[in-house]
Design a protein around this motif. Structure first.
Motif, mmCIF file in Angstrom:
data_model
loop_
_atom_site.group_PDB
_atom_site.id
_atom_site.type_symbol
_atom_site.label_atom_id
_atom_site.label_comp_id
_atom_site.label_asym_id
_atom_site.label_seq_id
_atom_site.Cartn_x
_atom_site.Cartn_y
_atom_site.Cartn_z
ATOM 1 N N SER A 58 9.157 40.338 25.512
ATOM 2 C CA SER A 58 9.695 39.007 25.203
ATOM 3 C C SER A 58 11.087 38.789 25.813
ATOM 4 O O SER A 58 11.587 37.663 25.828
ATOM 5 C CB SER A 58 9.754 38.786 23.688
ATOM 6 N N TRP A 59 11.704 39.829 26.351
ATOM 7 C CA TRP A 59 13.032 39.714 26.954
ATOM 8 C C TRP A 59 12.990 39.316 28.429
ATOM 9 O O TRP A 59 14.024 39.191 29.075
ATOM 10 C CB TRP A 59 13.787 41.041 26.845
ATOM 11 N N LYS A 60 11.801 39.111 28.981
ATOM 12 C CA LYS A 60 11.664 38.942 30.430
ATOM 13 C C LYS A 60 12.436 37.768 31.022
ATOM 14 O O LYS A 60 12.767 37.797 32.199
ATOM 15 C CB LYS A 60 10.200 38.878 30.842
ATOM 16 N N ASN A 61 12.751 36.754 30.251
ATOM 17 C CA ASN A 61 13.491 35.605 30.786
ATOM 18 C C ASN A 61 14.947 35.577 30.322
ATOM 19 O O ASN A 61 15.650 34.611 30.562
ATOM 20 C CB ASN A 61 12.790 34.294 30.395
ATOM 21 N N ASP A 62 15.400 36.637 29.668
ATOM 22 C CA ASP A 62 16.773 36.683 29.157
ATOM 23 C C ASP A 62 17.777 36.921 30.275
ATOM 24 O O ASP A 62 17.489 37.642 31.248
ATOM 25 C CB ASP A 62 16.919 37.783 28.107
ATOM 26 N N ASP A 63 18.970 36.342 30.133
ATOM 27 C CA ASP A 63 20.035 36.596 31.095
ATOM 28 C C ASP A 63 20.681 37.957 30.796
ATOM 29 O O ASP A 63 20.381 38.592 29.796
ATOM 30 C CB ASP A 63 21.060 35.460 31.084
ATOM 31 N N ASN A 64 21.576 38.377 31.685
ATOM 32 C CA ASN A 64 22.190 39.699 31.540
ATOM 33 C C ASN A 64 22.926 39.875 30.220
ATOM 34 O O ASN A 64 22.814 40.926 29.579
ATOM 35 C CB ASN A 64 23.128 39.987 32.716
ATOM 36 N N THR A 66 22.397 38.457 27.346
ATOM 37 C CA THR A 66 21.433 38.592 26.250
ATOM 38 C C THR A 66 20.774 39.961 26.279
ATOM 39 O O THR A 66 20.588 40.593 25.234
ATOM 40 C CB THR A 66 20.376 37.468 26.323
ATOM 41 N N LEU A 67 20.427 40.448 27.481
ATOM 42 C CA LEU A 67 19.835 41.781 27.593
ATOM 43 C C LEU A 67 20.800 42.851 27.090
ATOM 44 O O LEU A 67 20.405 43.766 26.363
ATOM 45 C CB LEU A 67 19.427 42.081 29.041
ATOM 46 N N ASN A 69 23.162 42.509 24.890
ATOM 47 C CA ASN A 69 23.219 42.400 23.426
ATOM 48 C C ASN A 69 21.952 42.937 22.769
ATOM 49 O O ASN A 69 22.025 43.620 21.740
ATOM 50 C CB ASN A 69 23.468 40.950 23.008
ATOM 51 N N ASN A 70 20.795 42.640 23.337
ATOM 52 C CA ASN A 70 19.533 43.163 22.796
ATOM 53 C C ASN A 70 19.521 44.691 22.826
ATOM 54 O O ASN A 70 19.088 45.338 21.872
ATOM 55 C CB ASN A 70 18.335 42.627 23.571
#
Length: 185
Positions: A58-64, A66-67, A69-70
């Motif tokens: 589900s993280w495939k469209n996240d920006d750097n 957000t990644l 932080n995840n």
């Protein structure tokens, strides 16, 4: 990594590259650690990840940001020295401007880079590829082949060219049993 640097005209001693690339506590390195080294030397770096232990689909469209932080938030629920070390390396990679993509691995993905003469550094299972016995590292930091105690080991090769359906592979492993074999896709 040394071969990729040389391909792009950066003449470095192998020992220098080995000395600057971070390694795991138990030995070896990860693609992301190679990517961090490349970014620090002024290269662009993109990792196509299929690592479901590290990244949720589900993280495939996240920006750097957000990644990053995840990955940090995930550490509240997951642990282990190697996992934490890998997480920190991915965060550093992303902070330095590296890109992580989650595109399915297929022929056209590889061809997209190879037809532009862009080499692809790829990690693979040497245990599987070479039909080799699993290994472990003993107290003297030596690899020991053992089918019971051992673990699969990884290996990096460079996909360095394409002609028709043939992909050329540069493999630094001198005892590669497929050294003379041509592999087509």
């Amino acid at each position: 990594m040394h071969a990729v640097y040389r391909y792009f005209g950066m003449e470095l001693a192998l020992e220098e590259v080995i000395g600057t690339v971070k390694s795991l506590e138990g030995g070896g390195t990860l693609a992301v650690m190679l990517g961090v080294d490349a970014l620090k030397r002024g290269f662009d770096a993109t990792i196509y990840s299929y690592n479901l232990k590290m990244f949720d689909p589900s993280w495939k469209n996240d920006d750097n940001d957000t990644l990053i932080n995840n990955l940090e938030h995930q550490l509240q629920y997951k642990s282990g020295k190697k996992f934490v070390q890998a997480t920190r390396a991915y965060q550093s990679f992303l902070h330095l401007g590296g890109r992580i993509k989650f595109e399915d691995l297929h022929r056209d993905l590889l061809k997209r880079y190879l037809v532009q003469n862009i080499p692809i550094l790829t990690g693979l299972s040497a245990t599987y590829l070479y039909d080799s016995t699993r290994e472990y590292t003993n107290r003297k930091n030596q690899s020991v082949f053992d089918p019971i105690k051992g673990e699969p080991v990884g290996h990096f090769v460079v996909l360095c060219g394409i002609k028709g359906a043939t992909v050329y592979v540069a493999d630094p492993y001198k005892e590669n049993p497929y050294r003379e074999k041509i592999i087509t896709m």
